[in-house]
Design a protein around this motif. Structure first.
Motif, PDB file in Angstrom:
ATOM      1  N   PRO A 151       0.801  -1.229   0.000  1.00  0.00           N
ATOM      2  CA  PRO A 151       0.000   0.000   0.000  1.00  0.00           C
ATOM      3  C   PRO A 151       0.832   1.276   0.000  1.00  0.00           C
ATOM      4  CG  PRO A 151      -0.306  -1.222   2.049  1.00  0.00           C
ATOM      5  CD  PRO A 151       0.525  -2.064   1.151  1.00  0.00           C
ATOM      6  N   MET A 152       1.985   1.281   0.679  1.00  0.00           N
ATOM      7  CA  MET A 152       2.811   2.484   0.692  1.00  0.00           C
ATOM      8  C   MET A 152       3.284   2.829  -0.720  1.00  0.00           C
ATOM      9  SD  MET A 152       6.412   3.404   2.556  1.00  0.00           S
ATOM     10  CE  MET A 152       7.453   2.554   1.393  1.00  0.00           C
ATOM     11  N   TYR A 153       3.702   1.821  -1.452  1.00  0.00           N
ATOM     12  CA  TYR A 153       4.170   2.065  -2.809  1.00  0.00           C
ATOM     13  C   TYR A 153       3.024   2.437  -3.742  1.00  0.00           C
ATOM     14  CZ  TYR A 153       9.070   1.028  -2.386  1.00  0.00           C
ATOM     15  OH  TYR A 153      10.393   1.098  -2.074  1.00  0.00           O
ATOM     16  N   GLN A 154       1.861   1.868  -3.540  1.00  0.00           N
ATOM     17  CA  GLN A 154       0.716   2.231  -4.378  1.00  0.00           C
ATOM     18  C   GLN A 154       0.393   3.714  -4.205  1.00  0.00           C
ATOM     19  OE1 GLN A 154      -0.632  -0.018  -6.617  1.00  0.00           O
ATOM     20  NE2 GLN A 154       1.088  -1.238  -5.904  1.00  0.00           N
ATOM     21  N   LEU A 155       0.382   4.161  -2.969  1.00  0.00           N
ATOM     22  CA  LEU A 155       0.152   5.577  -2.695  1.00  0.00           C
ATOM     23  C   LEU A 155       1.256   6.425  -3.314  1.00  0.00           C
ATOM     24  CD1 LEU A 155      -1.546   7.691  -1.121  1.00  0.00           C
ATOM     25  CD2 LEU A 155       0.026   7.324   0.790  1.00  0.00           C
ATOM     26  N   PHE A 156       2.484   5.984  -3.158  1.00  0.00           N
ATOM     27  CA  PHE A 156       3.626   6.723  -3.693  1.00  0.00           C
ATOM     28  C   PHE A 156       3.583   6.811  -5.214  1.00  0.00           C
ATOM     29  CE2 PHE A 156       8.031   6.838  -5.238  1.00  0.00           C
ATOM     30  CZ  PHE A 156       8.440   8.032  -4.656  1.00  0.00           C
ATOM     31  N   VAL A 157       3.380   5.673  -5.872  1.00  0.00           N
ATOM     32  CA  VAL A 157       3.452   5.603  -7.329  1.00  0.00           C
ATOM     33  C   VAL A 157       2.319   6.364  -8.006  1.00  0.00           C
ATOM     34  CG1 VAL A 157       3.279   4.018  -9.282  1.00  0.00           C
ATOM     35  CG2 VAL A 157       4.770   3.482  -7.397  1.00  0.00           C
ATOM     36  N   PHE A 158       1.116   6.272  -7.451  1.00  0.00           N
ATOM     37  CA  PHE A 158      -0.026   6.879  -8.129  1.00  0.00           C
ATOM     38  C   PHE A 158      -0.331   8.300  -7.676  1.00  0.00           C
ATOM     39  CE2 PHE A 158      -0.861   2.340  -8.817  1.00  0.00           C
ATOM     40  CZ  PHE A 158      -0.954   2.375 -10.193  1.00  0.00           C
ATOM     41  N   PHE A 159       0.125   8.702  -6.510  1.00  0.00           N
ATOM     42  CA  PHE A 159      -0.232  10.028  -6.020  1.00  0.00           C
ATOM     43  C   PHE A 159       0.968  10.917  -5.714  1.00  0.00           C
ATOM     44  CE2 PHE A 159      -3.840   7.312  -4.955  1.00  0.00           C
ATOM     45  CZ  PHE A 159      -4.830   7.990  -5.626  1.00  0.00           C
ATOM     46  N   MET A 160       1.934  10.419  -4.979  1.00  0.00           N
ATOM     47  CA  MET A 160       3.027  11.290  -4.535  1.00  0.00           C
ATOM     48  C   MET A 160       3.994  11.662  -5.646  1.00  0.00           C
ATOM     49  SD  MET A 160       3.900   9.701  -0.885  1.00  0.00           S
ATOM     50  CE  MET A 160       2.915  10.111   0.530  1.00  0.00           C
ATOM     51  N   VAL A 161       4.452  10.688  -6.403  1.00  0.00           N
ATOM     52  CA  VAL A 161       5.456  10.966  -7.423  1.00  0.00           C
ATOM     53  C   VAL A 161       4.855  11.739  -8.610  1.00  0.00           C
ATOM     54  CG1 VAL A 161       5.376   8.912  -8.884  1.00  0.00           C
ATOM     55  CG2 VAL A 161       7.561   9.929  -8.327  1.00  0.00           C
ATOM     56  N   THR A 162       3.544  11.715  -8.748  1.00  0.00           N
ATOM     57  CA  THR A 162       2.892  12.443  -9.844  1.00  0.00           C
ATOM     58  C   THR A 162       2.300  13.778  -9.399  1.00  0.00           C
ATOM     59  OG1 THR A 162       0.800  11.314  -9.435  1.00  0.00           O
ATOM     60  CG2 THR A 162       2.296  10.320 -11.053  1.00  0.00           C
ATOM     61  N   ASP A 163       2.444  14.131  -8.144  1.00  0.00           N
ATOM     62  CA  ASP A 163       1.901  15.387  -7.636  1.00  0.00           C
ATOM     63  C   ASP A 163       2.545  16.564  -8.367  1.00  0.00           C
ATOM     64  OD1 ASP A 163       0.511  17.165  -5.987  1.00  0.00           O
ATOM     65  OD2 ASP A 163       2.168  17.251  -4.547  1.00  0.00           O
ATOM     66  N   PRO A 164       1.756  17.525  -8.824  1.00  0.00           N
ATOM     67  CA  PRO A 164       2.327  18.666  -9.554  1.00  0.00           C
ATOM     68  C   PRO A 164       3.405  19.424  -8.780  1.00  0.00           C
ATOM     69  CG  PRO A 164      -0.043  18.645  -9.802  1.00  0.00           C
ATOM     70  CD  PRO A 164       0.304  17.565  -8.813  1.00  0.00           C
ATOM     71  N   ARG A 165       3.335  19.400  -7.465  1.00  0.00           N
ATOM     72  CA  ARG A 165       4.352  20.091  -6.676  1.00  0.00           C
ATOM     73  C   ARG A 165       5.687  19.361  -6.681  1.00  0.00           C
ATOM     74  NH1 ARG A 165       0.526  21.586  -1.610  1.00  0.00           N
ATOM     75  NH2 ARG A 165      -0.849  22.947  -2.790  1.00  0.00           N
ATOM     76  N   THR A 166       5.692  18.119  -7.097  1.00  0.00           N
ATOM     77  CA  THR A 166       6.945  17.351  -7.125  1.00  0.00           C
ATOM     78  C   THR A 166       7.404  17.036  -8.538  1.00  0.00           C
ATOM     79  OG1 THR A 166       5.778  15.238  -6.973  1.00  0.00           O
ATOM     80  CG2 THR A 166       6.449  16.261  -4.898  1.00  0.00           C
ATOM     81  N   THR A 167       6.751  17.596  -9.546  1.00  0.00           N
ATOM     82  CA  THR A 167       7.146  17.291 -10.919  1.00  0.00           C
ATOM     83  C   THR A 167       7.620  18.549 -11.635  1.00  0.00           C
ATOM     84  OG1 THR A 167       4.881  17.589 -11.709  1.00  0.00           O
ATOM     85  CG2 THR A 167       5.551  15.360 -11.136  1.00  0.00           C
ATOM     86  N   VAL A 168       8.504  18.354 -12.579  1.00  0.00           N
ATOM     87  CA  VAL A 168       9.029  19.465 -13.372  1.00  0.00           C
ATOM     88  C   VAL A 168       8.117  19.702 -14.571  1.00  0.00           C
ATOM     89  CG1 VAL A 168      11.393  19.111 -12.579  1.00  0.00           C
ATOM     90  CG2 VAL A 168      10.610  17.926 -14.611  1.00  0.00           C
ATOM     91  N   SER A 169       8.413  20.729 -15.351  1.00  0.00           N
ATOM     92  CA  SER A 169       7.473  21.190 -16.374  1.00  0.00           C
ATOM     93  C   SER A 169       7.489  20.406 -17.685  1.00  0.00           C
ATOM     94  CB  SER A 169       7.705  22.675 -16.662  1.00  0.00           C
ATOM     95  OG  SER A 169       9.020  22.876 -17.132  1.00  0.00           O
TER      96      SER A 169
END
Length: 120
Positions: free
Chosen positions: A37-55
């Motif tokens: 579950p930690m990785y599912q949350l990370f992969v689908f929500f955290m790593v794709t969050d606009p605040r953590t992604t470049v343009s």
């Protein structure tokens, strides 16, 4: 943002294979964390969050690959009991994103600012 998720999963699998070859443990044991579950949350929500992604798309793919690499380094450090990195062991993916994300955002903001200054 599906390309970010898929890139991370592909990099995770590739680096899990590298860890398997280095450590000699079972390959499925190296791959198994991504199903939790930690990785599912990370992969689908955290790593794709606009605040953590470049343009740029290419930049997002590069950054997520670096995040996966840093995570692998943290995991390997834990496997070899490197004391200086002990505080990073509880949650390698989150800490990898916390280390790489701000640097990537700073670099991206700097690049965008330079491009806008040149175009004036």
């Amino acid at each position: 943002m599906l390309h970010v998720t898929l890139t991370y999963v592909a990099c995770f699998l590739a680096f899990a294979t590298v860890r398997h070859l280095i450590l000699g443990g079972p390959l499925l044991a190296e791959i198994a964390p991504i199903t939790g579950p930690m990785y599912q949350l990370f992969v689908f929500f955290m790593v794709t969050d606009p605040r953590t992604t470049v343009s740029t798309r290419r930049g997002r793919i590069l950054v997520v690959g670096i995040v996966a690499l840093v995570e692998t380094i943290i995991r390997l450090a834990g496997d070899f009991q490197i004391a200086a990195l002990r505080p990073l062991y509880p949650s390698p993916p989150l800490l990898a994103l916390a280390l790489v994300g701000p640097i990537a955002m700073w670099w991206d903001l700097r690049r965008v600012a330079r491009a806008s200054m040149v175009s004036r």
